[in-house]
Design a protein around this motif. Structure first.
Motif, mmCIF file in Angstrom:
data_model
loop_
_atom_site.group_PDB
_atom_site.id
_atom_site.type_symbol
_atom_site.label_atom_id
_atom_site.label_comp_id
_atom_site.label_asym_id
_atom_site.label_seq_id
_atom_site.Cartn_x
_atom_site.Cartn_y
_atom_site.Cartn_z
ATOM 1 N N GLU A 24 0.827 -1.210 0.000
ATOM 2 C CA GLU A 24 0.000 0.000 0.000
ATOM 3 C C GLU A 24 0.861 1.261 0.000
ATOM 4 O OE1 GLU A 24 -3.611 2.205 2.472
ATOM 5 O OE2 GLU A 24 -3.069 0.141 3.004
ATOM 6 N N ASP A 25 1.908 1.282 0.840
ATOM 7 C CA ASP A 25 2.792 2.461 0.909
ATOM 8 C C ASP A 25 3.484 2.704 -0.429
ATOM 9 O OD1 ASP A 25 2.106 2.670 3.564
ATOM 10 O OD2 ASP A 25 3.875 1.610 4.304
ATOM 11 N N VAL A 26 3.934 1.624 -1.064
ATOM 12 C CA VAL A 26 4.623 1.745 -2.361
ATOM 13 C C VAL A 26 3.659 2.316 -3.406
ATOM 14 C CG1 VAL A 26 5.693 0.449 -4.259
ATOM 15 C CG2 VAL A 26 6.232 -0.150 -1.887
ATOM 16 N N ILE A 27 2.457 1.766 -3.453
ATOM 17 C CA ILE A 27 1.464 2.180 -4.463
ATOM 18 C C ILE A 27 1.094 3.653 -4.275
ATOM 19 C CG2 ILE A 27 -0.954 1.839 -5.181
ATOM 20 C CD1 ILE A 27 -0.355 -1.241 -4.646
ATOM 21 N N ARG A 28 0.942 4.091 -3.027
ATOM 22 C CA ARG A 28 0.621 5.512 -2.769
ATOM 23 C C ARG A 28 1.752 6.417 -3.274
ATOM 24 N NH1 ARG A 28 -3.854 6.287 0.130
ATOM 25 N NH2 ARG A 28 -4.677 4.558 1.372
ATOM 26 N N SER A 29 2.998 5.961 -3.098
ATOM 27 C CA SER A 29 4.149 6.737 -3.572
ATOM 28 C C SER A 29 4.117 6.864 -5.098
ATOM 29 C CB SER A 29 5.451 6.060 -3.121
ATOM 30 O OG SER A 29 6.567 6.670 -3.716
ATOM 31 N N ILE A 30 3.797 5.760 -5.794
ATOM 32 C CA ILE A 30 3.760 5.777 -7.270
ATOM 33 C C ILE A 30 2.590 6.626 -7.768
ATOM 34 C CG2 ILE A 30 3.508 4.336 -9.339
ATOM 35 C CD1 ILE A 30 4.852 2.041 -7.752
ATOM 36 N N LEU A 31 1.442 6.504 -7.098
ATOM 37 C CA LEU A 31 0.272 7.300 -7.502
ATOM 38 C C LEU A 31 0.509 8.794 -7.293
ATOM 39 C CD1 LEU A 31 -2.604 5.012 -6.132
ATOM 40 C CD2 LEU A 31 -2.090 5.459 -8.536
ATOM 41 N N SER A 32 1.452 9.122 -6.393
ATOM 42 C CA SER A 32 1.788 10.537 -6.146
ATOM 43 C C SER A 32 2.887 11.029 -7.085
ATOM 44 C CB SER A 32 2.261 10.722 -4.700
ATOM 45 O OG SER A 32 1.313 10.205 -3.808
ATOM 46 N N ASP A 33 3.219 10.230 -8.134
ATOM 47 C CA ASP A 33 4.243 10.583 -9.133
ATOM 48 C C ASP A 33 5.633 10.770 -8.533
ATOM 49 O OD1 ASP A 33 2.462 10.454 -11.221
ATOM 50 O OD2 ASP A 33 1.866 12.559 -11.052
ATOM 51 N N LYS A 34 5.937 10.030 -7.485
ATOM 52 C CA LYS A 34 7.264 10.108 -6.860
ATOM 53 C C LYS A 34 8.157 8.995 -7.430
ATOM 54 C CE LYS A 34 6.582 13.132 -3.335
ATOM 55 N NZ LYS A 34 5.171 13.388 -3.283
ATOM 56 N N ASN A 35 9.467 9.320 -7.582
ATOM 57 C CA ASN A 35 10.424 8.252 -7.874
ATOM 58 C C ASN A 35 10.400 7.291 -6.690
ATOM 59 O OD1 ASN A 35 11.321 9.341 -10.301
ATOM 60 N ND2 ASN A 35 12.884 10.599 -9.314
ATOM 61 N N THR A 36 10.391 5.998 -6.985
ATOM 62 C CA THR A 36 10.183 5.008 -5.921
ATOM 63 C C THR A 36 11.138 3.834 -6.103
ATOM 64 O OG1 THR A 36 7.833 5.629 -5.926
ATOM 65 C CG2 THR A 36 8.409 3.570 -4.803
ATOM 66 N N PHE A 37 11.717 3.398 -4.995
ATOM 67 C CA PHE A 37 12.634 2.256 -5.045
ATOM 68 C C PHE A 37 12.119 1.178 -4.095
ATOM 69 C CE2 PHE A 37 17.113 0.559 -3.955
ATOM 70 C CZ PHE A 37 17.056 -0.373 -4.982
ATOM 71 N N VAL A 38 11.894 -0.023 -4.643
ATOM 72 C CA VAL A 38 11.272 -1.102 -3.872
ATOM 73 C C VAL A 38 12.217 -2.298 -3.778
ATOM 74 C CG1 VAL A 38 9.261 -2.624 -3.700
ATOM 75 C CG2 VAL A 38 9.029 -0.379 -4.780
ATOM 76 N N ILE A 39 12.567 -2.680 -2.554
ATOM 77 C CA ILE A 39 13.370 -3.882 -2.328
ATOM 78 C C ILE A 39 12.455 -4.848 -1.588
ATOM 79 C CG2 ILE A 39 15.499 -4.809 -1.336
ATOM 80 C CD1 ILE A 39 16.072 -1.535 -1.095
ATOM 81 N N MET A 40 12.021 -5.857 -2.306
ATOM 82 C CA MET A 40 11.013 -6.759 -1.743
ATOM 83 C C MET A 40 11.330 -8.179 -2.179
ATOM 84 S SD MET A 40 6.911 -6.317 -2.243
ATOM 85 C CE MET A 40 6.732 -4.747 -1.419
ATOM 86 N N PRO A 41 11.454 -9.115 -1.236
ATOM 87 C CA PRO A 41 11.836 -10.478 -1.630
ATOM 88 C C PRO A 41 10.808 -11.135 -2.538
ATOM 89 C CG PRO A 41 11.202 -10.414 0.683
ATOM 90 C CD PRO A 41 11.267 -9.006 0.209
ATOM 91 N N THR A 42 11.289 -12.114 -3.310
ATOM 92 C CA THR A 42 10.405 -12.910 -4.169
ATOM 93 C C THR A 42 9.262 -13.455 -3.325
ATOM 94 O OG1 THR A 42 12.350 -13.554 -5.420
ATOM 95 C CG2 THR A 42 10.370 -14.848 -5.777
ATOM 96 N N GLY A 43 8.048 -13.303 -3.830
ATOM 97 C CA GLY A 43 6.891 -13.781 -3.070
ATOM 98 C C GLY A 43 6.261 -12.693 -2.233
ATOM 99 N N GLY A 44 6.877 -11.494 -2.235
ATOM 100 C CA GLY A 44 6.347 -10.394 -1.412
ATOM 101 C C GLY A 44 5.277 -9.581 -2.115
ATOM 102 N N GLY A 45 5.022 -9.869 -3.409
ATOM 103 C CA GLY A 45 3.984 -9.151 -4.152
ATOM 104 C C GLY A 45 4.494 -7.897 -4.838
#
Length: 731
Positions: A24-45
């Protein structure tokens, strides 16, 4: 956008009512047109993090992905969410002109929300010009670790992405996503994409449902893998190999042993690769044997095991590949076979590369060695590598590895820990692990000599201990946080604040011995399902030796003619209780089983019943038949009395290898009449002399025969006569 819209969209497109972890936090960042960096293990969605905002935002999102397989998989999944076929498209070199036209038309008309492209496709001038003319919502770079040469899957074309994105549009938000990244790789990604201002989201790398296990890799690795797969019958699994040849061999071995397995590697044509991938996804195949080309983005949630036939080149590779198991939260068994010979092989592959690249490769490989050989918590080791602390007592999945289930003894090592830390401090923190150990044990080399370290009073202060002891302790001090590796200098060891505090006021430090895999090529070592090595049943072995002596005496033959020691050892591991099972034991074969086996299987059957032994799955691995074809060729050629050297040449074998093949044939109970060749090499008296020797000898070992004859015959002559002897006397 309000709360309601976000959850309504999640439900509408994906059927979920809740987000997972940081989504949810990642998606809100992208919807706000912010550059976003996501480090999430395989299986984390990870995928949903960019798919949902792409579906919600105006315009088309570009998703850069390194593999066609990954793109196809995700496009298919997205199309199943919508009545519009064009909601997601791939743009790559596999499309014809008509298909490219259709993709562009759907983008212009606003139908396409996600466009998957390979980095190479983005560099094409016509694609850049086209994308510059339409509305792009954002660019998501999946598998972003490919940008960094410290990443396990470095791809030079990823380095140019920033420039290309700027040409498509100035203000386009950039989303970087990776399932694995050390602090150094993270820094590389942000810098190269020019998004140091990005909102960064890092999920925990702990996958508590995965069980980590390392076993020694022996000559019987095919048997070990096949047995493991059969014990997990009906479950989905991936087996990784480093070479295409090995993929094909292992897939065939599994197939002839009744496993629904398919191979997957870059040498197969695209149609076959897609077919095999689909068979795995659709459960028409249980197991994929693959090179690392398989699996990136393969969204199969119920993979129950991941096996590494060869140890990977880095911890990142290992973590990402094992991460394909248990993505649904169910069981996931991660089994790797380790032999230091494989590490040496990988080091040889690097020798032609630039020095900096070699340094990186060696540093990454040494981490893999440390992981395989360590006897501390494997989970703690992995998480420490990714900069995350883990407590085995309180952390989820704390006992889910072989070291925790079967712990080794701990030893008090406070004084030795102080010694290491002092040596690192006194040498100005300028050495890597190997050199620190050399200083401790007193090994001089050019680097140590150039620093005059060998003249210092502390040089050799730890010579009473083996180098392996110091290496084990050093690794454990790293994980404990007293030392750190400086990645910029390819792994130079530095003291941390915790290490300095420990030096000033030492507290108790307990260490466990590392695993030793020196015995990994011993035929008598096998590993049970829980991962502990078992030698052959020594009591049964003694009984079988006595039975062999009895049979040999009765027939007036040397015991080795009946069965060799490795065959008895194999019987003591597999407990064969029928002649058919006995014929599959190492070095026996059908003929020998029938001729000598009856009393042996009766003895084993009685022993199994009396001692209430659970046999290893009544299990035997069949060969793929490739060796059978060679054996048949040899038997037929010998029957035709062809010169042995010609038979060997025809199959591209050196004479020692060829003799070994013939030995395998006769020791399995099949006659080979090579008199025509022996008569050319040895006269009648010589043959009689060697025959008498083997008839009376306790063992058929060639080194003992050579000692007895004191150089009268060479190795080849004795081995060839032994083939004649076994054929005549035993078969």
């Amino acid at each position: 956008m309000n709360e309601l819209d976000l959850y309504a969209s999640l439900k509408k497109y994906f059927g979920f009512t809740q987000f997972k972890g940081l989504q949810e936090d990642v998606i809100r960042s992208i919807l706000s047109d912010k550059n976003t960096f996501v480090i999430m293990p395989t299986g984390g969605g990870k995928s949903l993090c960019y798919q949902l905002p792409a579906l919600m935002k105006e315009g088309t999102a570009i998703v850069v992905s390194p593999l066609i397989a990954l793109m196809k998989n995700q496009v298919d999944a997205l199309r199943s969410l919508s009545s519009e076929e064009g909601i997601a498209h791939v743009l790559n070199s596999s499309l014809n002109k008509t298909e490219v036209k259709k993709v562009k038309s759907d983008i212009v008309s606003g139908v396409t929300k996600l466009l998957y492209v390979a980095p190479e496709s983005l560099t094409k001038e016509e694609n850049v010009d086209f994308l510059n003319s339409v509305t792009i919502s954002f660019v998501a770079i999946d598998e972003a670790h490919c940008i960094s040469e410290w990443g396990h899957d470095f791809r030079p074309e990823y380095r140019n992405l920033r420039k290309i994105i700027q040409r498509i549009g100035d203000q386009i938000p950039i989303i970087g996503l990776t399932a694995t990244a050390t602090p150094k790789v993270q820094e590389d990604i942000l810098k190269n994409l020019g998004i140091q201002d990005a909102n960064t989201f890092k999920a925990s790398f702990n996958r508590p449902n995965l069980y980590y296990e390392i076993r020694p890799k022996t000559k019987n690795v095919d048997t070990d893998i096949t047995r493991f797969v059969k014990q997990n019958e009906g479950k989905s699994g991936i087996i990784y190999c480093l070479s295409r040849k090995r993929v094909e061999e292992l897939a065939q071995t599994l197939q002839v042993n009744g496993v629904k397995a398919v191979p997957y590697h870059a040498g197969l044509d695209a149609k076959t690769r897609v077919k095999h991938q689909d068979m795995f996804l659709m459960e028409d195949a249980d197991v994929v044997v693959a090179t690392i080309a398989f699996g990136m983005g393969i969204d199969k949630p119920d993979v129950r095991f991941v096996v590494h036939n060869d140890i990977p080149k880095s911890i990142e590779s290992y973590y990402q590949e094992t991460g394909r198991a248990g993505r649904d939260g169910g069981e996931g068994h991660c089994l790797a076979f380790y032999s230091y010979k494989d590490i040496e092989k990988l080091e040889k592959f690097m020798s032609g590369k630039p020095v900096a690249e070699q340094e990186i490769g060696h540093a990454l490989l040494q981490e893999v060695v440390a992981f395989a050989e360590t006897s501390i918590s494997r989970r703690k080791f992995i998480l420490h590598y990714f900069g995350e602390e883990f407590d085995n007592e309180t952390g989820e999945g704390g006992d889910m590895d072989d070291n925790m289930r079967h712990p080794k003894k701990k030893y008090e090592a406070t004084d030795e820990a102080v010694t290491i830390l002092k040596v690192i401090k006194d040498t100005n923190q300028q050495y890597k692990s190997k050199e620190v150990v050399n200083v401790l044990v007193g090994n001089v080399n050019a680097l140590i000599k150039s620093h005059r370290t060998d003249t210092q009073p502390f040089f050799g202060v730890g010579s009473s201990q083996e180098p392996t002891y110091w290496m084990a302790l050093l690794r454990q001090l790293l994980v404990a946080g007293y030392l750190r590796k400086d990645i910029e200098t390819y792994g130079v060891i530095k003291l941390t604040e915790g290490g300095l505090n420990f030096l000033n006021a030492p507290s108790s430090f307990m260490m466990t011995e590392d695993h030793s895999y020196k015995e990994a090529n011993d035929d008598t070592i096998v590993v049970n399902q829980k991962g502990s090595a078992n030698a052959a049943d020594q009591n049964l072995f003694a009984l079988l030796k006595a039975e062999r002596k009895k049979v040999a005496d009765k027939l007036s033959l040397p015991p080795f003619v009946i069965f060799q020691d490795p065959s008895l050892e194999d019987m003591s591991l597999k407990y064969p209780i029928s002649l058919e099972e006995l014929s599959n034991v190492h070095g026996v074969g059908e003929g020998k089983a029938k001729k000598y086996g009856t009393s042996f299987v009766a003895l084993i059957k009685q022993y199994v019943e009396e001692h209430d032994i659970t046999r290893p799955d009544d299990f035997v691995v069949k060969s793929t038949g490739t060796n059978s074809a060679l054996k048949l060729y040899i038997i037929q050629s010998v029957d035709r009395k062809l010169p042995l050297s010609d038979i060997a040449d025809a199959k591209g074998l050196e004479m020692p290898e060829f003799i070994k093949e013939m030995e395998a044939i006769v020791y399995s109970g099949t006659k080979l009449n090579i008199d025509y060749w022996i008569d050319e090499v040895l006269d009648e008296d010589q043959q009689e002399e060697i025959h008498e020797y083997f008839l009376e000898a306790e063992t058929d070992r060639i080194d003992e025969a050579m000692e007895e004859f004191d150089g009268d015959y060479d190795d080849e002559e004795l081995r060839l006569y032994r083939i004649k002897f076994i054929s005549q006397v035993a078969n």
